[in-house]
Design a protein around this motif. Structure first.
Motif, PDB file in Angstrom:
ATOM      1  N   ALA A  26     -28.327   1.141 -24.643  1.00  0.00           N
ATOM      2  CA  ALA A  26     -28.156   0.127 -25.679  1.00  0.00           C
ATOM      3  C   ALA A  26     -26.687  -0.192 -25.909  1.00  0.00           C
ATOM      4  CB  ALA A  26     -28.802   0.607 -26.980  1.00  0.00           C
ATOM      5  N   THR A  35     -30.336  -2.941 -30.872  1.00  0.00           N
ATOM      6  CA  THR A  35     -30.453  -2.780 -29.414  1.00  0.00           C
ATOM      7  C   THR A  35     -30.990  -1.399 -29.053  1.00  0.00           C
ATOM      8  OG1 THR A  35     -28.496  -4.192 -29.228  1.00  0.00           O
ATOM      9  CG2 THR A  35     -29.248  -3.102 -27.226  1.00  0.00           C
ATOM     10  N   LYS A  45     -22.227  -7.427 -23.561  1.00  0.00           N
ATOM     11  CA  LYS A  45     -22.455  -8.791 -24.027  1.00  0.00           C
ATOM     12  C   LYS A  45     -21.317  -9.260 -24.929  1.00  0.00           C
ATOM     13  CE  LYS A  45     -26.013 -11.808 -25.897  1.00  0.00           C
ATOM     14  NZ  LYS A  45     -27.376 -11.914 -26.461  1.00  0.00           N
ATOM     15  N   THR A  99     -34.417  -0.889 -27.017  1.00  0.00           N
ATOM     16  CA  THR A  99     -34.454  -0.123 -25.761  1.00  0.00           C
ATOM     17  C   THR A  99     -35.473   1.006 -25.841  1.00  0.00           C
ATOM     18  OG1 THR A  99     -32.090  -0.581 -25.492  1.00  0.00           O
ATOM     19  CG2 THR A  99     -33.038   1.125 -24.089  1.00  0.00           C
ATOM     20  N   ARG A 148     -25.973  -4.642 -34.419  1.00  0.00           N
ATOM     21  CA  ARG A 148     -26.304  -4.824 -32.995  1.00  0.00           C
ATOM     22  C   ARG A 148     -26.566  -3.481 -32.321  1.00  0.00           C
ATOM     23  NH1 ARG A 148     -24.306  -9.631 -30.780  1.00  0.00           N
ATOM     24  NH2 ARG A 148     -25.201  -8.887 -28.817  1.00  0.00           N
ATOM     25  N   PHE A 204     -25.154  -4.064 -25.282  1.00  0.00           N
ATOM     26  CA  PHE A 204     -24.626  -5.006 -26.267  1.00  0.00           C
ATOM     27  C   PHE A 204     -23.099  -5.049 -26.257  1.00  0.00           C
ATOM     28  CE2 PHE A 204     -24.221  -1.520 -29.392  1.00  0.00           C
ATOM     29  CZ  PHE A 204     -23.094  -1.895 -30.095  1.00  0.00           C
TER      30      PHE A 204
END
Length: 363
Positions: free
Chosen positions: A74, A15, A81, A19, A11, A78
Motif C-alpha cells: 500500500a 490504500t 502515485k 490492499t 491515503r 500510493f
C-alpha cells in the motif's frame, strides 16, 4: 497535523485497507477450492457452521498475517502515485524535509502496529482455537488427527522433588500404561509409585491407577504396598503431555507465558518453539515501521517505469523478508539457541537496510 499530513494519512490507511481486502478474498478462494471436497464429505455440515466456525476465524488469522505485506504494498502504491503526480516535488519545494514527510506515515504505522499487537497477543490465539477445532473435526486426515493422539516415553518434572514417567498415553481416551512417579529428598529416593494402567477423569481432574505398587524407602528397609485401584491427584493434565508448537498458536500471550514458566519448572528441556511463537507476536507488528521507511524511500522518487518498477522491487524485498522470517523461526526452534535473536533477525537486517535508505533519501 497539517492538511497535507491528513491527506497522506488518509491515503495510507485507505490504500492499506483496500490492499488487505484484495488479498483476503484471494486467500479464501484458494482455500475453498482446496477444502470443498472435505466439506462435501460431511452431509450434516451446514453453510452457517462453515462460515462462522471456519472462514470467520480464517479471515481473522490471514488478515493479521497479511498486514505487513498489505502495508508495504500500500505504501509503495500510493507513494509512487504521489511521486508520479509530482505531489512529492511540490511538498519538497515547500521546504518539507524527508524526515518531516515520514511523520504521517509513522502515525499510520503506529495505528497498524497497535491493532496488530492486539490481534497477535489476544484475538488471533482465541480465534485459532475455534478454527483448529473445526479443521480437526472436518478437514484433517487420519495421520494429522493422530499427531497429538499418542504420547510415548514421556517424562515430566512436577515439582523440585517429584517426577513422573509414562510409557504410552492416549490423549483422546485419557488412558495410558506403564506409569511411574518418583519423589526425592535431595538426591535420595523417598517413594516410587508404579501402575500398569492410568486413566484421567476430566470431571474431577483425578487419576485412576490400575494394578499399582507403592515403594517407600527408609534408612534401613523398604516397604511395598499393592492394590488393584487407586484414585489420586497429580499436578498435570493430558494436554501438558503434548509439547507441540501448534498449541502455542491457540494460547493468548498471558496463558502462553504462564505455560512456558510452568514447563521450565517441570524440567522441559526445549521450549524454543513456544518462545518463537511468543516473540514473533511482537516482532512482526514492529516491522510495520521498518517496512514503511523502506517503502517510502523506494517510492518517493519519480522513476522511469513508474509504479510498476517500484512495486516489483517492493515485492522482491517483501519476499526476502518473509524468507528470512521463516528461516529465523525454524532456526529459533532448535534446542540450545537464542530464540529471541533468531526471531528478530529479519527486523535487524531490514532495519539496517531501512537506515541506509533513509540516509540516502535525506540527501
Amino acid at each position: 497535523m497539517k492538511i497535507i499530513d491528513w491527506y497522506i494519512l488518509k491515503r495510507y490507511l485507505v490504500t492499506f485497507l483496500f490492499t488487505l481486502l484484495i488479498l483476503i478474498p484471494i486467500a479464501i478462494a484458494i482455500d475453498v477450492s482446496e477444502k470443498v471436497d472435505n466439506f462435501l464429505e460431511h452431509p450434516n455440515l451446514g453453510i452457517a457452521e462453515i462460515l462462522n466456525d471456519y472462514y470467520l476465524n480464517f479471515t481473522i488469522y490471514y488478515a493479521n498475517t497479511f498486514m505487513p505485506l498489505a502495508l508495504f504494498i500500500a505504501v509503495i502504491l500510493f507513494t509512487s502515485k504521489l511521486s508520479n503526480n509530482t505531489e512529492i516535488i511540490a511538498i519538497t519545494n515547500a521546504k518539507v524535509s524527508f524526515t518531516r514527510l515520514l511523520y504521517p506515515y509513522f502515525v499510520g504505522a503506529t495505528l497498524v502496529t497497535i491493532i496488530s499487537l492486539g490481534m497477535n497477543h489476544y484475538v488471533v490465539p482465541n480465534s485459532s482455537k475455534i478454527r483448529k477445532s473445526f479443521e480437526k473435526k472436518y478437514i484433517s486426515n487420519a495421520k494429522q488427527k493422530n499427531e497429538f493422539k499418542y504420547v510415548n516415553n514421556f517424562s515430566l518434572q512436577l515439582t523440585d522433588s517429584t517426577y513422573v514417567f509414562i510409557k504410552s498415553f492416549n490423549t483422546e481416551t485419557n488412558a495410558g500404561y506403564n506409569f511411574a512417579s518418583e519423589t526425592y529428598n535431595g538426591l535420595e529416593l523417598k517413594t516410587k509409585l508404579f501402575a500398569d494402567n492410568i486413566k484421567f477423569n476430566p470431571k474431577d481432574s483425578t487419576y485412576a491407577l490400575g494394578t499399582w505398587r507403592l515403594r517407600k524407602v527408609y534408612k534401613n528397609k523398604d516397604s511395598i504396598f499393592r492394590g488393584n485401584k487407586l484414585d489420586t491427584v497429580f499436578n498435570f493434565t493430558p494436554r501438558d503431555l503434548i509439547y507441540k508448537s501448534a498449541f502455542a498458536q491457540e494460547m493468548p500471550s498471558g496463558e502462553l507465558i504462564n505455560f512456558i514458566d510452568l514447563s521450565k519448572k517441570r524440567g522441559v528441556k526445549n521450549l524454543n518453539a513456544y518462545l518463537v511463537e511468543l516473540y514473533k507476536r511482537t516482532s512482526l507488528p514492529i516491522a510495520s515501521y521498518i517496512l514503511t521507511i523502506i517503502a517510502v524511500a523506494l517510492a518517493f522518487r519519480k522513476r522511469r517505469g513508474g509504479t510498476g518498477v517500484n512495486l516489483a522491487i517492493g515485492v522482491g524485498i517483501m519476499f526476502l523478508y518473509v524468507f528470512f522470517m521463516k528461516i529465523g523461526e525454524v532456526l529459533g526452534s532448535v534446542a540450545g539457541v537464542n530464540s529471541l535473536l533468531y526471531v528478530w533477525i529479519p527486523n535487524i537486517i531490514f532495519g539496517i537496510l531501512s537506515i541506509y535508505l533513509y540516509i540516502d533519501a535525506r540527501k
